[in-house]
Each structure stands twice: as C-alpha cells, then as structure tokens.
Write a protein that holds these residues in place. Structure first.
Motif, PDB file in Angstrom:
ATOM      1  N   CYS A  57      31.229  14.413  23.852  1.00  0.00           N
ATOM      2  CA  CYS A  57      30.851  15.463  24.318  1.00  0.00           C
ATOM      3  C   CYS A  57      29.812  16.128  23.740  1.00  0.00           C
ATOM      4  CB  CYS A  57      31.916  16.686  24.448  1.00  0.00           C
ATOM      5  SG  CYS A  57      33.529  16.002  25.392  1.00  0.00           S
ATOM      6  N   ALA A  58      28.739  16.629  24.331  1.00  0.00           N
ATOM      7  CA  ALA A  58      27.566  17.236  23.868  1.00  0.00           C
ATOM      8  C   ALA A  58      28.005  18.610  23.026  1.00  0.00           C
ATOM      9  CB  ALA A  58      26.437  17.507  25.009  1.00  0.00           C
ATOM     10  N   GLY A  59      28.997  19.129  23.374  1.00  0.00           N
ATOM     11  CA  GLY A  59      29.531  20.224  22.640  1.00  0.00           C
ATOM     12  C   GLY A  59      31.029  20.436  22.970  1.00  0.00           C
ATOM     13  N   LEU A  79      29.347  16.063  19.574  1.00  0.00           N
ATOM     14  CA  LEU A  79      28.372  15.476  18.627  1.00  0.00           C
ATOM     15  C   LEU A  79      27.910  16.351  17.855  1.00  0.00           C
ATOM     16  CD1 LEU A  79      26.122  13.732  21.517  1.00  0.00           C
ATOM     17  CD2 LEU A  79      27.946  12.795  20.123  1.00  0.00           C
ATOM     18  N   PRO A  80      27.586  15.956  16.631  1.00  0.00           N
ATOM     19  CA  PRO A  80      27.172  16.977  15.494  1.00  0.00           C
ATOM     20  C   PRO A  80      25.804  17.714  15.876  1.00  0.00           C
ATOM     21  CG  PRO A  80      26.868  14.695  15.004  1.00  0.00           C
ATOM     22  CD  PRO A  80      27.289  14.590  16.174  1.00  0.00           C
ATOM     23  N   ASP A  85      22.646  12.458  23.128  1.00  0.00           N
ATOM     24  CA  ASP A  85      23.294  12.006  24.265  1.00  0.00           C
ATOM     25  C   ASP A  85      24.595  11.609  24.028  1.00  0.00           C
ATOM     26  OD1 ASP A  85      23.846  10.491  26.671  1.00  0.00           O
ATOM     27  OD2 ASP A  85      21.879   9.944  26.982  1.00  0.00           O
ATOM     28  N   PRO A  86      25.739  11.796  24.673  1.00  0.00           N
ATOM     29  CA  PRO A  86      27.185  11.209  24.569  1.00  0.00           C
ATOM     30  C   PRO A  86      27.132   9.728  24.756  1.00  0.00           C
ATOM     31  CG  PRO A  86      27.330  13.327  25.424  1.00  0.00           C
ATOM     32  CD  PRO A  86      25.732  13.039  25.627  1.00  0.00           C
ATOM     33  N   ALA A  87      26.535   9.383  25.872  1.00  0.00           N
ATOM     34  CA  ALA A  87      26.580   7.805  26.066  1.00  0.00           C
ATOM     35  C   ALA A  87      25.826   6.826  24.989  1.00  0.00           C
ATOM     36  CB  ALA A  87      25.876   7.626  27.618  1.00  0.00           C
ATOM     37  N   GLY A  92      26.463   3.478  20.164  1.00  0.00           N
ATOM     38  CA  GLY A  92      26.696   3.113  18.787  1.00  0.00           C
ATOM     39  C   GLY A  92      27.890   2.954  18.146  1.00  0.00           C
ATOM     40  N   MET A  93      28.900   3.770  18.591  1.00  0.00           N
ATOM     41  CA  MET A  93      30.183   3.733  18.142  1.00  0.00           C
ATOM     42  C   MET A  93      30.717   2.426  18.485  1.00  0.00           C
ATOM     43  SD  MET A  93      33.455   6.098  19.046  1.00  0.00           S
ATOM     44  CE  MET A  93      32.803   7.372  18.289  1.00  0.00           C
ATOM     45  N   ALA A  94      30.647   1.870  19.719  1.00  0.00           N
ATOM     46  CA  ALA A  94      31.101   0.598  19.996  1.00  0.00           C
ATOM     47  C   ALA A  94      30.660  -0.500  19.144  1.00  0.00           C
ATOM     48  CB  ALA A  94      30.885   0.169  21.457  1.00  0.00           C
TER      49      ALA A  94
END
Length: 369
Positions: A57-59, A79-80, A85-87, A92-94
């Motif tokens: 989430c953005a927040g 997101l920090p 952009d969460p997507a 990047g996580m994947a």
C-alpha cells in the motif's frame, strides 16, 4: 472469512502455475478486494509461489467501510516513502525473492506502469494474467449473496420511503440526492452508482443523469438506484405514474416492458446461454415494433462492481451457472414522451431450488403516485 480469501488466492495461484507463472500481481481494485478482503487506494496484491501473499500500500490502510479490512492471512506492507507505486515495489520484491516470471493484469496496467515494472526488474518475465480473477468472481458464495441481499433490502427500503412522500414539483436532482441519503441512513456503504431519476420525456432512458426538471402531473417517473453493502453492489429500477390515472399509452407501454422483463427473469436458469436470456426479453419488445433504440444488453452481472460478467447481450458467449447474480433491466423510451424501465437483481438458482431468487422486491405494479 480468512479461509474464504485463502481459498480464492489458492485457486488463482493454481491457475497461474498451470499457465507457467508461479507469481502474480493483482492491481484492479475489485480483484484486490476479492482476494485480500480490502483494496486501499492504489494497493497491489502480490502472490508469491511459496504461498506468501503481500498487500503493498502507498500508506497505512485505514480499514474503513469503503476499502474493507485486509484478511489476516495477508501480510500488509506500507511503502516507506510517499509517492511510491505499490505495483512497482511488488515487482521488485518478486525479483528479489527469485521469481523468474510475474503474471500481471495487462488490461488494468497502463503502458507507463508496465514499463516501470520491467525497469525495476529487467530479468523478470512479465506475462498476462488476463481476466483470471474476474472469471473466479462470476460465481458467488453464500456470504457474497448475503451481502447483495442486504444491499437489495436497503435499496428497496429507500425507494419505498420516497414513494410515500410528495413528489410533484420536486426536481429529478433533488429526488436522486434524497434517495442516496436514505441509502446511507439505512446502512449502505453508499450508492452503488449514480442514482438515476427521470421524469416526463426523460423517463425510461438508461443511465439518465438527473436534471432540474420538476415532476409534473401525468409524468412517467423512472427511478434506478443501488446500494453498496460490504463492497457488494446491487440495483433496482422502477417506473411509476404521477397522478391518479395513467393514460392508455402509458398502461400499454408499461405492460409491454413488464412482459419483457418477466420473460428475461424466467429464462435465468443454470445452463441458459447469456444470449438466450437477452433474446427472451428482447423479442417481446421487437415483436411490438420497438427494435429501434433498444439498449445493447438486457442485463449484466453484479458484485464488487455494478457492471461485471456475465453480460446478457445478443452476441454474448457463455452459459449461466448457479449462484450468479445478474440484473434483468429491459426498457423502452419514446422520444419526446418518455418511457419505462423495470430493473431487478436476481440470483440464478436451479428449478429444484425454486428458480431465480429475486433480491429486489419493490412492487412492479404500475402505481399512480
């Protein structure tokens, strides 16, 4: 509900694995909510091959009625920094978890976002998830149908109260706003869509946006509204006459549309082709000389969105399953005079269970108000 959401995600994961992609990214809000229980603004759901599901989430999610509450089986990550952009973060996580491919909803992702996904993880092969989640959403479970049933009760109640008030002299816009207020007063999250109120020559027009035209004696009055309850949306539409006695042409037109709507409702059985349900209603109007100007579809699916699959239209492909909620909403509009629309939300049920379940029960008698 946690088990329900986990089962939904597992079904999607199985589809992805079968198509060669063990990791999926879901960004369409209704699809995110279907799988995760909540859809905070801009959120993205990442399904990793090891059964790890992350909602980015953005927040921090506020957990209000509109966005729902995240399923406890999903890890929620904010997101920090603002503006991320969460997507893109999910891609990047994947990649960081060793994924070699990622199935994305290309019908929802913009070109710019797709490029950003490829930029953050250049070695990640992007595949198309297609409408896999939408297909899973077509058949509803009883929890979903219960939410639709409550929403229908709220819409019926709001409409019934309006009919008990004085209508002559009030504007379409005023009536629409009052209906939407009543929906919330009776427990709805909000309206399922922009409420439509049409009077006189505006009546019977699908999707008519209310104007400042005032209700007059002798008018047809067409109302179409819907309630959202726990994210699920239904709709109901009715036509009435203002005054003590409808004109002959109004009675004739109303009876015709009522017959078409009944034919469509009676065709709602498991195994019935979408196009056959449309044909059942449409041919009643065609045979009476109203082929010109008919709307392109007789009805559509409802759920987390007000207009979802299936589409009950002349060229639609596919057949109905049990536990699929749809609308049946034929109508006829005579330019300069007005028209009739009758709209119900029903759930497809087999004949052994009594046939289609009618959720919206406001009377379809031609009332003079």
């Amino acid at each position: 509900m946690s088990e329900v959401y986990a089962t939904r995600r597992e079904r999607l994961r199985e589809r992805c694995t079968a198509s060669g992609s063990a990791t999926a990214l879901v960004t369409r809000p209704a699809n995110v909510r279907y799988l995760a229980g909540a859809a905070p603004r801009g959120a993205a759901l990442l399904l990793l091959g090891r059964g790890e599901d992350v909602l980015l989430c953005a927040g921090t999610p506020v957990g209000d009625v509109g966005e729902g509450r995240p399923d406890e089986g999903v890890e929620v990550r904010a997101l920090p920094r603002a503006g991320g952009d969460p997507a893109v973060a999910a891609a990047g996580m994947a990649a960081g978890r060793g994924a070699d491919s990622l199935a994305v909803e290309e019908h929802h992702v913009t070109v710019a976002r797709h490029r950003a996904l490829g930029s953050v993880a250049p070695r990640l092969r992007l595949a198309d998830l297609g409408g896999a989640v939408e297909q899973l959403r077509v058949v509803k479970d009883e929890e979903e149908i219960s939410a639709l049933r409550i929403g229908a009760e709220i819409a019926d109640q709001a409409l019934g109260e309006l009919l008990e008030s004085i209508l002559v002299g009030r504007t379409e816009r005023h009536l629409a706003l009052e209906l939407e207020r009543r929906l919330v007063d009776h427990g709805a999250d909000g309206p399922a869509f922009r409420t439509s109120v049409g009077t006189g020559p505006n009546s019977g027009t699908r999707g008519h946006r209310p104007t400042d035209r005032r209700v007059e004696e002798g008018d047809f009055l067409t109302v179409c509204l819907g309630a959202t309850y726990r994210g699920y949306r239904c709709e109901v539409g009715r036509t009435f006459v203002i005054g003590t006695s409808p004109a002959d042409w109004q009675i004739e037109l109303y009876d015709l549309v009522f017959a078409a709507q009944r034919a469509g409702r009676e065709a709602l059985l498991p195994g019935a082709a979408y196009r056959d349900v449309d044909r059942a209603a449409r041919q009643v109007l065609d045979s009476a000389g109203h082929a010109e100007g008919l709307v392109p579809l007789t009805g559509h699916g409802v759920g987390l969105e007000i207009d979802e699959d299936p589409q009950l239209a002349p060229a639609a492909m596919g057949k109905l399953d049990a536990c699929v909620p749809v609308t049946v909403e034929p109508g006829v509009h005579l330019p300069g005079r007005g028209g009739v629309r009758i709209d119900d939300t029903l759930v497809v049920r087999p004949e052994a269970d009594g046939g289609p379940e009618l959720l919206t029960i406001t009377t379809k008698e031609l009332l003079a108000l």
